[in-house]
Design a protein around this motif. Sequence first.
Motif, PDB file in Angstrom:
ATOM      1  N   ASP A 134       2.607   7.892  -7.044  1.00  0.00           N
ATOM      2  CA  ASP A 134       1.213   7.852  -6.159  1.00  0.00           C
ATOM      3  C   ASP A 134       0.945   9.012  -5.241  1.00  0.00           C
ATOM      4  O   ASP A 134       0.020   9.175  -4.874  1.00  0.00           O
ATOM      5  CB  ASP A 134       0.733   6.696  -6.299  1.00  0.00           C
ATOM      6  CG  ASP A 134       0.886   5.356  -7.256  1.00  0.00           C
ATOM      7  OD1 ASP A 134       1.681   6.775  -8.256  1.00  0.00           O
ATOM      8  OD2 ASP A 134       1.714   3.980  -7.168  1.00  0.00           O
ATOM      9  N   HIS A 135       1.966   9.477  -4.461  1.00  0.00           N
ATOM     10  CA  HIS A 135       1.020  10.581  -3.103  1.00  0.00           C
ATOM     11  C   HIS A 135       2.237  11.871  -3.290  1.00  0.00           C
ATOM     12  O   HIS A 135       3.586  11.638  -3.280  1.00  0.00           O
ATOM     13  CB  HIS A 135       1.369   9.550  -2.045  1.00  0.00           C
ATOM     14  CG  HIS A 135       0.149  10.764  -0.938  1.00  0.00           C
ATOM     15  ND1 HIS A 135      -0.229   9.301  -0.551  1.00  0.00           N
ATOM     16  CD2 HIS A 135       0.610  12.018  -0.813  1.00  0.00           C
ATOM     17  CE1 HIS A 135      -0.953  10.386   0.447  1.00  0.00           C
ATOM     18  NE2 HIS A 135      -0.501  11.785  -0.173  1.00  0.00           N
ATOM     19  N   LEU A 136       1.998  13.058  -3.679  1.00  0.00           N
ATOM     20  CA  LEU A 136       2.112  14.273  -3.651  1.00  0.00           C
ATOM     21  C   LEU A 136       3.118  14.139  -2.846  1.00  0.00           C
ATOM     22  O   LEU A 136       2.668  14.012  -1.353  1.00  0.00           O
ATOM     23  CB  LEU A 136       1.622  15.036  -3.966  1.00  0.00           C
ATOM     24  CG  LEU A 136       0.285  15.733  -5.390  1.00  0.00           C
ATOM     25  CD1 LEU A 136      -0.455  16.622  -5.192  1.00  0.00           C
ATOM     26  CD2 LEU A 136       1.784  15.322  -6.217  1.00  0.00           C
ATOM     27  N   GLY A 181       0.697  -1.679   0.231  1.00  0.00           N
ATOM     28  CA  GLY A 181      -0.119  -0.058   0.026  1.00  0.00           C
ATOM     29  C   GLY A 181       0.582   1.677   0.367  1.00  0.00           C
ATOM     30  O   GLY A 181       2.326   1.277  -0.265  1.00  0.00           O
ATOM     31  N   CYS A 182       0.225   2.444   0.224  1.00  0.00           N
ATOM     32  CA  CYS A 182       0.930   3.392   0.148  1.00  0.00           C
ATOM     33  C   CYS A 182       1.585   3.703   1.492  1.00  0.00           C
ATOM     34  O   CYS A 182       0.742   3.722   2.666  1.00  0.00           O
ATOM     35  CB  CYS A 182       0.018   5.020  -0.319  1.00  0.00           C
ATOM     36  SG  CYS A 182       0.956   6.486  -0.045  1.00  0.00           S
ATOM     37  N   VAL A 183       3.038   4.117   2.005  1.00  0.00           N
ATOM     38  CA  VAL A 183       3.676   4.615   2.612  1.00  0.00           C
ATOM     39  C   VAL A 183       3.114   5.671   3.844  1.00  0.00           C
ATOM     40  O   VAL A 183       2.662   5.954   4.879  1.00  0.00           O
ATOM     41  CB  VAL A 183       5.058   4.612   2.640  1.00  0.00           C
ATOM     42  CG1 VAL A 183       5.799   3.083   2.055  1.00  0.00           C
ATOM     43  CG2 VAL A 183       5.479   5.139   1.582  1.00  0.00           C
ATOM     44  N   PHE A 184       2.695   6.599   2.804  1.00  0.00           N
ATOM     45  CA  PHE A 184       1.866   8.387   3.684  1.00  0.00           C
ATOM     46  C   PHE A 184       1.215   8.058   3.736  1.00  0.00           C
ATOM     47  O   PHE A 184       0.532   7.960   4.816  1.00  0.00           O
ATOM     48  CB  PHE A 184       2.519   9.207   1.877  1.00  0.00           C
ATOM     49  CG  PHE A 184       3.520   9.497   1.685  1.00  0.00           C
ATOM     50  CD1 PHE A 184       4.553   9.315   2.740  1.00  0.00           C
ATOM     51  CD2 PHE A 184       3.874   9.772   0.814  1.00  0.00           C
ATOM     52  CE1 PHE A 184       5.895   9.540   2.054  1.00  0.00           C
ATOM     53  CE2 PHE A 184       5.479  10.270   0.293  1.00  0.00           C
ATOM     54  CZ  PHE A 184       6.001   9.910   1.232  1.00  0.00           C
ATOM     55  N   CYS A 185      -0.004   7.381   2.968  1.00  0.00           N
ATOM     56  CA  CYS A 185      -1.507   6.798   3.764  1.00  0.00           C
ATOM     57  C   CYS A 185      -1.207   6.149   4.916  1.00  0.00           C
ATOM     58  O   CYS A 185      -2.240   5.977   6.215  1.00  0.00           O
ATOM     59  CB  CYS A 185      -2.138   6.434   3.110  1.00  0.00           C
ATOM     60  SG  CYS A 185      -2.690   7.516   1.032  1.00  0.00           S
ATOM     61  N   THR A 186      -0.694   5.224   4.888  1.00  0.00           N
ATOM     62  CA  THR A 186      -0.151   4.593   6.319  1.00  0.00           C
ATOM     63  C   THR A 186      -0.127   5.028   7.741  1.00  0.00           C
ATOM     64  O   THR A 186      -0.182   4.374   8.533  1.00  0.00           O
ATOM     65  CB  THR A 186       1.048   3.128   5.584  1.00  0.00           C
ATOM     66  OG1 THR A 186       0.374   2.067   4.883  1.00  0.00           O
ATOM     67  CG2 THR A 186       0.672   2.234   7.410  1.00  0.00           C
ATOM     68  N   ARG A 195      -4.376  13.691   1.606  1.00  0.00           N
ATOM     69  CA  ARG A 195      -4.824  12.639   0.895  1.00  0.00           C
ATOM     70  C   ARG A 195      -4.053  12.296   0.151  1.00  0.00           C
ATOM     71  O   ARG A 195      -3.077  13.286  -0.452  1.00  0.00           O
ATOM     72  CB  ARG A 195      -6.466  13.806   0.406  1.00  0.00           C
ATOM     73  CG  ARG A 195      -7.067  14.019  -0.700  1.00  0.00           C
ATOM     74  CD  ARG A 195      -7.735  14.741  -1.212  1.00  0.00           C
ATOM     75  NE  ARG A 195      -7.561  15.487  -1.721  1.00  0.00           N
ATOM     76  CZ  ARG A 195      -7.000  16.178  -3.178  1.00  0.00           C
ATOM     77  NH1 ARG A 195      -7.654  14.924  -4.347  1.00  0.00           N
ATOM     78  NH2 ARG A 195      -6.301  17.051  -3.917  1.00  0.00           N
ATOM     79  N   HIS A 196      -4.743  10.682  -0.303  1.00  0.00           N
ATOM     80  CA  HIS A 196      -3.549  10.352  -1.362  1.00  0.00           C
ATOM     81  C   HIS A 196      -3.879  10.757  -2.698  1.00  0.00           C
ATOM     82  O   HIS A 196      -5.085  11.531  -3.535  1.00  0.00           O
ATOM     83  CB  HIS A 196      -4.091   8.661  -1.523  1.00  0.00           C
ATOM     84  CG  HIS A 196      -3.255   7.844  -2.112  1.00  0.00           C
ATOM     85  ND1 HIS A 196      -1.494   7.732  -2.328  1.00  0.00           N
ATOM     86  CD2 HIS A 196      -3.681   7.422  -3.527  1.00  0.00           C
ATOM     87  CE1 HIS A 196      -1.543   6.870  -3.090  1.00  0.00           C
ATOM     88  NE2 HIS A 196      -2.878   6.541  -3.947  1.00  0.00           N
ATOM     89  N   THR A 197      -3.161  11.382  -3.504  1.00  0.00           N
ATOM     90  CA  THR A 197      -3.086  12.353  -4.808  1.00  0.00           C
ATOM     91  C   THR A 197      -1.437  12.256  -5.426  1.00  0.00           C
ATOM     92  O   THR A 197      -0.973  12.578  -4.662  1.00  0.00           O
ATOM     93  CB  THR A 197      -4.587  13.446  -5.379  1.00  0.00           C
ATOM     94  OG1 THR A 197      -3.861  13.921  -6.570  1.00  0.00           O
ATOM     95  CG2 THR A 197      -4.033  14.557  -4.639  1.00  0.00           C
TER      96      THR A 197
END
Length: 160
Positions: A116-118, A20-25, A64-66
């Motif tokens: 995937d995540h700015l 998954g996205c390390v930043f969102c985690t 926010r994931h973007t």
Amino acid sequence: MKQLWAPWRLEFILGKKEKGCVFCTRVRRQRDVEDLILFRGRHNFVILNKFPYNNGHLMVIPNRHTADLASMTAAEKREMFDLTQKAVVVIAKTFHPAGFNLGMNLGKAAGAGIADHLHQHVVPRWEADTNFLPVLAEVKQMPDHIQNTYRLLKQAWCKK
Ligand SMILES: [Zn+2]
């Protein structure tokens, strides 16, 4: 930007990838000290780069994931720049670098490690920082070293 020699980044390049996205985690879980999160704003958070190009290398990241810069709202953008500015002030006070590189790599082709995540990089620079960088022996000390950097910056961040 002159290429920095940062051998511990090999762990990032060769190491096991998180699912998954390390930043969102990191946004979701509440382990800010372990995750090296310095500050949580309303729309963005500030985190130390675990695989820094230089001592004090931070990132300002939207919650926010973007990957789409154009999708950022006015509030997200303003806060991102406010936090970038504060990061520069705090790092300058703490580590007295001679300069900074600020910016984003948009897309893998541009060198984004996590495309995937700015994320906005704040990288302090010293005149002789290719020499300033620790030698290979210090790679093993990185976890300690980075926790110490985290503590210093956290103190400076919270001080008015
Ligand atoms: Zn994400």
